[in-house]
Design an enzyme around this catalytic site. Structure first.
Site, PDB file in Angstrom:
ATOM      1  NE  ARG A   1       5.984  14.579   4.352  1.00  0.00           N
ATOM      2  CZ  ARG A   1       7.177  14.576   4.492  1.00  0.00           C
ATOM      3  NH1 ARG A   1       8.154  15.602   3.729  1.00  0.00           N
ATOM      4  NH2 ARG A   1       7.670  13.887   5.430  1.00  0.00           N
TER       5      ARG A   1
ATOM      6  CB  CYS B   1      -1.331  34.877  11.398  1.00  0.00           C
ATOM      7  SG  CYS B   1      -1.927  36.041  10.069  1.00  0.00           S
TER       8      CYS B   1
ATOM      9  CD  GLU C   1      -2.614  -0.934   2.836  1.00  0.00           C
ATOM     10  OE1 GLU C   1      -2.021  -0.548   3.575  1.00  0.00           O
ATOM     11  OE2 GLU C   1      -3.569  -1.614   3.146  1.00  0.00           O
TER      12      GLU C   1
HETATM   13  C1  LIG Z   1      -0.549   6.203   4.957  1.00  0.00           C
HETATM   14  C2  LIG Z   1      -0.589   4.753   4.798  1.00  0.00           C
HETATM   15  C3  LIG Z   1      -0.210   4.179   3.804  1.00  0.00           C
HETATM   16  C4  LIG Z   1       0.908   4.941   2.718  1.00  0.00           C
HETATM   17  O1  LIG Z   1       1.863   5.274   3.674  1.00  0.00           O
HETATM   18  P1  LIG Z   1       3.357   5.884   2.842  1.00  0.00           P
HETATM   19  O2  LIG Z   1       3.937   6.150   4.087  1.00  0.00           O
HETATM   20  O3  LIG Z   1       2.981   6.819   1.989  1.00  0.00           O
HETATM   21  O4  LIG Z   1       3.901   4.614   1.878  1.00  0.00           O
HETATM   22  C5  LIG Z   1      -0.340   3.006   3.475  1.00  0.00           C
HETATM   23  N1  LIG Z   1      -1.152   2.022   4.352  1.00  0.00           N
HETATM   24  C6  LIG Z   1      -1.815   2.737   5.391  1.00  0.00           C
HETATM   25  C7  LIG Z   1      -2.652   1.956   6.079  1.00  0.00           C
HETATM   26  C8  LIG Z   1      -1.721   4.001   5.509  1.00  0.00           C
HETATM   27  O5  LIG Z   1      -2.171   4.728   6.757  1.00  0.00           O
END
Ligand SMILES: *Cc1c(COP(=O)(O)O)cnc(C)c1O
Length: 422
Positions: A311, A342, A273
């Site tokens: 960020r 601000c 993911e």
């Molecule tokens: C944010 C997130 C990701 C992606 O994370 P990266 O740091 O962008 O690779 C994948 N899975 C879950 C459950 C997340 O919360």
């Protein structure tokens, strides 16, 4: 490694004539090449699938590019599920890795056939109540606690994170789910974020593969997939070595062959993911210097602010800055590069050594392709920028228009108090 913009100053000036700064721009060529490489790195696993973490860059045009490479989507909320569904990602192409999930979101995820990844053991009952059954395919999120170390380096602190189930809860959850009719199981864990090392995934894989073998032995559950989730990082700083995705894929394969294959589990699919790794380097925030201020420090004021990229303000994160057209000048000026909020943390760079900046210069803020635009907000009544896509043929397409005051006031459309603005 020197960090270079994926677009020239001349091209950016040309783009800025049509789309005023600030804007985020994405590099289609880079996105495609990277997605292709990821696929190759895991080609050894027939079931492999990347579910792109939509929250990183929730733009339908971007999702459609990734779809061409066989990517699915990882969603964390109802609107993300709606977007994935509308783009034609179907059931098995959508992972719902949410936490603290409202019942309606489970209902919608189930309705569109998304794979549900449970963050907690108590969500079994909650889900069953919400959707009236337990899906045949279901995943559980794991959190072993403690700190996550590679050699002696602490990478992250799972024991302090709100996500996932303990080891004991994983076994208990599998037993309960199996009794309630689940047939195919997934294991998911996200134990370290933005790792710039080839060892994170292989080590995580080892932990999850060993757990999978024990879960299968003890509960008899069929483990269908192991989801390594996100966490592969990118070199935000010029002195960082980028990850080698082929080496990462090989490392995971080695663990697979050492642990899963001997246990007779050679049909387990590997899922990922990734968000940051897929898009981070292929987006930039382009902004113009509009002020210089000489007080107790030297400031350059730009026309973007933390609303466009949060960020640095939120995490103190480093984003490399290139002053367009001055790449070969000496970095002999120390600046704070600031936005207009601000909020004194609205600084893209602090005490950064840069070439001398003149008003009107374009600044290219690197690596905003993931968790960049997406984290934006509207503090100080500031509006979100446009998102542009630099096509492979050099043309530029607007893939999200900039917000207008009308958008900002739209949530007062139930009454006539701001009628003239809506
Ligand atoms: C944010 C997130 C990701 C992606 O994370 P990266 O740091 O962008 O690779 C994948 N899975 C879950 C459950 C997340 O919360």
């Amino acid at each position: 490694m020197e960090k270079r913009p994926f677009v020239t100053k001349e091209k950016l000036e040309e783009i800025a004539e049509q789309y005023p700064t600030p804007f985020h721009i994405y590099d289609e060529k880079g996105i495609r090449e990277n997605a292709k490489k990821l696929k190759e790195a895991f080609a050894w696993n027939p079931g492999y699938k990347e579910y792109f973490a939509v929250k990183a860059t929730p733009n339908p045009f971007i999702l459609n590019i990734l779809k061409e490479f066989g990517c699915g989507t990882d969603c964390s909320s109802e609107t993300e599920l709606m977007m994935a569904d509308a783009l034609g990602f179907s059931g098995g192409d959508i992972m719902f890795s949410s936490n603290d999930t409202p019942a309606e979101e489970f209902q919608f995820a189930h309705k569109i056939g998304a794979i549900i990844n449970l963050d907690d053991i108590t969500h079994i009952e909650y889900l069953e109540k919400a959707i009236g059954e337990i899906p045949e395919t279901i995943s559980c999120r794991y959190n072993p606690g403690g700190v996550f170390k590679i050699s002696n380096d602490i990478m992250d602190n799972p024991g302090d994170s709100k996500y996932g189930m303990t080891t004991e809860q994983m076994f208990e959850a599998y037993k309960i789910l199996k009794e309630k009719g689940a047939k195919h199981f997934g294991i998911h864990a996200f134990l370290a974020s933005n790792t710039v090392t080839n060892e994170y995934y292989p080590l995580l894989a080892k932990i999850l593969f060993e757990l999978a073998v024990k879960l299968k032995e003890e509960t008899g559950a069929h483990v269908k997939f192991i989801n390594l989730s996100g966490g592969i990082g990118i070199p935000y700083r010029p002195d960082q070595e980028p990850n080698d995705i082929m080496a990462i894929g090989e490392g995971v394969r080695k663990a697979y062959e050492e642990i899963l294959v001997p246990a007779g589990m050679d049909d387990v699919a590997i899922y990922t993911e990734l968000g940051r790794y897929m898009l981070g380097p292929y987006g930039a925030l382009v902004t113009r210097a509009i002020h210089e201020k000489h007080t107790h420090k030297e400031y350059v004021g730009v026309d973007a602010c933390a609303v466009n990229l949060m960020r640095p303000a939120m995490y103190g994160a480093y984003h490399h800055v290139t002053v367009m057209g001055r790449e070969n000048d000496p970095c002999d000026h120390k600046y704070d590069v600031v936005g207009s909020l601000c909020e004194n943390n609205d600084k893209f760079a602090i005490d950064r050594m840069l070439p001398e900046i003149h008003k009107g210069d374009l600044l290219y803020i690197h690596d905003t392709g993931a968790h960049g635009f997406a984290m934006g907000y509207n503090y100080n009544g500031k509006l979100k920028s446009a998102e542009l896509l630099l096509r492979e043929d050099g043309s530029v397409e607007m893939i999200r228009r900039a917000e207008t005051p009308k958008d900002y006031f739209a949530t007062f459309d139930f009454c006539d108090i701001l009628e003239d603005l809506i």
